[in-house]
Every structure is written in C-alpha cells, then in structure tokens.
Design a protein around this motif. Structure first.
Motif, mmCIF file in Angstrom:
data_model
loop_
_atom_site.group_PDB
_atom_site.id
_atom_site.type_symbol
_atom_site.label_atom_id
_atom_site.label_comp_id
_atom_site.label_asym_id
_atom_site.label_seq_id
_atom_site.Cartn_x
_atom_site.Cartn_y
_atom_site.Cartn_z
ATOM 1 N N GLY B 55 0.814 -1.305 -0.074
ATOM 2 C CA GLY B 55 -0.073 0.002 -0.044
ATOM 3 C C GLY B 55 0.867 1.278 -0.094
ATOM 4 N N LEU B 56 2.130 1.150 -0.164
ATOM 5 C CA LEU B 56 2.934 2.479 -0.168
ATOM 6 C C LEU B 56 3.104 2.946 -1.570
ATOM 7 N N VAL B 57 2.476 2.120 -2.491
ATOM 8 C CA VAL B 57 2.399 2.717 -4.041
ATOM 9 C C VAL B 57 1.081 2.217 -4.421
ATOM 10 N N VAL B 58 0.485 3.121 -5.001
ATOM 11 C CA VAL B 58 -1.047 2.874 -5.872
ATOM 12 C C VAL B 58 -0.576 3.114 -7.245
ATOM 13 N N THR B 59 -1.369 2.497 -8.156
ATOM 14 C CA THR B 59 -1.141 2.649 -9.664
ATOM 15 C C THR B 59 -2.391 2.621 -10.208
ATOM 16 N N ARG B 60 -2.341 3.306 -11.429
ATOM 17 C CA ARG B 60 -3.547 3.610 -12.302
ATOM 18 C C ARG B 60 -3.166 3.320 -13.658
ATOM 19 N N ARG B 61 -3.877 2.405 -14.518
ATOM 20 C CA ARG B 61 -3.366 1.869 -15.829
ATOM 21 C C ARG B 61 -3.824 3.133 -16.820
ATOM 22 N N SER B 62 -3.109 3.528 -17.955
ATOM 23 C CA SER B 62 -3.386 4.376 -18.824
ATOM 24 C C SER B 62 -2.917 3.548 -20.222
ATOM 25 N N GLY B 63 -3.713 3.213 -20.856
ATOM 26 C CA GLY B 63 -3.377 2.358 -22.053
ATOM 27 C C GLY B 63 -2.480 1.142 -21.830
#
Lengths: 105, 105
Positions: B55-63
């Motif tokens: 939970g120290l890094v969160v991600t988001r997909r973009s293509g």
DNA sequence: TTGACATGTGACTGTTTAGTCACCTATTAT
DNA sequence: ATAATAGGTGACTAAACAGTCACATGTCAA
C-alpha cells in the motif's frame, strides 16, 4: 545513524514487538523482555543488538543488568523522508481517520 | 493494510530509492523508473509489486502504461505507532536538529 | 497487419537472516 | 568462597529474499 540498519531492524515482527514493549515502558532488562516471548534468550539478545545497532534502542548498564530504552528519533526521520511539512497535516488527518475507522469496527 | 508488508517493503534500499523518486515526482511508469537503476526490468517490477502490495504505492493504468503514485499514509501510521501526540513535538525538534547538524557538515 | 513497445509470469540460484546451542565472563547474595 | 543470576560470543541450520531469464499478453503506430 545508518538508514539501512534502521529499516532492516524494523523489518522483523519480534523486533517491532520489543519496541512496542519499550514504548509501553522503558528501562527493561533482557531477562524481562525475554520472559514475554516464545524464544530463547539468545534470539531476543540478537534482536536487541540489532535494534541497538540501528539506534532505535539505547542502553545503560546498571551492575550486572543492562537497561533498554526506546529512541524514537530514527522513526521520526523515516517520517520526514517521505512526508514533508506541507503535506503532513493532510496525511496525519487521513491516518487518524483510518485508525478511527478500524477501531470502530 | 498489513503491517508486516509495509515494514518488509521498506527494508530494501532499491525500494526506498523508488519511493524517493516517486516522492520527487509521481505518476512514473515502470520503464522510466527502470532506466535510473542498475537492474533489469524484472527486478524493478518485483520491487514495485512489493511496494504496491504494502500500500506504499498505488497505480493507475493508462493504455499500455502503468502509472505509479506514492501513498504516504502507511508511513504516518508507522510514526504514530511509537510516537504519541504528547512526545511528537519534542522528537520532531530533535530530528530537525539532527538534520540541520548533518547538513552543516 | 506487422513490428515495436510496455507490462506480466513462473522457475531458478546465490545470498542473507532468524533462531538455536555449547560454552564463556561478570556481578551479586549467602 | 561458591552458587545463583545476568549478560555475551561464535558456529551452525533452515527458511526467506533479491535478482535474473525464457517466455507470454496486451497496446499502439505506420
């Protein structure tokens, strides 16, 4: 104070438990700390040595006893590495909220 | 959020370096983070996965890209575990003093 | 649609680390 | 003095971890 030693010291659950105990009450001896753990004296001693090497615990000799004290400064330095003064207020509020929600259910 | 995962995630210098980079600027891709490190893509990917799992890094997909963001809340919770509100002011002052002294030489 | 790009998986290896044990020194009380 | 207490060292074993590689999927541009 060595960064790496602090983080490695905190990586073990037994060592974190020891810090919890010292946070609760300072000045405990090895024998006292050992009595609460399912581990031989040697294991506990090794862990305390790691904590001391990291500067998270400082000690004072008293006769044949060695008293252990929690030093929270390295913890604060970890905090300051990734949370600057400008965002501290917001992050702190989020953390408090999280704790409150978890305590409630 | 799992305590143990957070502390284990922080125990590795490469992962701390990744957090430093994300603290500097959020929203980086794996490829960008990899280019700064003396390590294969696979190593970096593994480290990012550990950080995400903690939970120290969160991600988001973009293509076809995956953007990485720093989440400082777990860090604050570490802080709050061993530094209560009453001692925070004093410890914070000590940490600031230490940083100042070290920066001065 | 073909090739390049960005990310992902499972297996493997060398290194590190937690925990234990036999053995040791120093301090205290009787 | 001597027995009990408190702490300490170096060597050993089993488990965990960092890093790599062959191979694979999904996305974009020409």
């Amino acid at each position: 104070m060595d960064d790496d030693r602090v983080f490695r010291a905190l990586a073990d659950p037994t060592r974190r438990h020891l810090l919890d105990r010292l946070h609760e009450r300072d000045g405990r001896t090895l024998t006292e700390l050992e009595s609460e753990l399912e581990m031989t004296r040697f294991g506990v001693m090794k862990h305390l040595k790691v904590l001391e090497g990291a500067g998270l615990v400082v000690t004072r000799r008293s006769g044949r006893e060695k008293l252990h004290f929690l030093n929270p400064v390295p913890i604060r330095l970890i905090h300051d590495r990734w949370i600057d003064k400008y965002t501290e207020r917001r992050v702190s509020a989020l953390a408090d909220l999280k704790t409150t929600l978890e305590d409630a259910g």
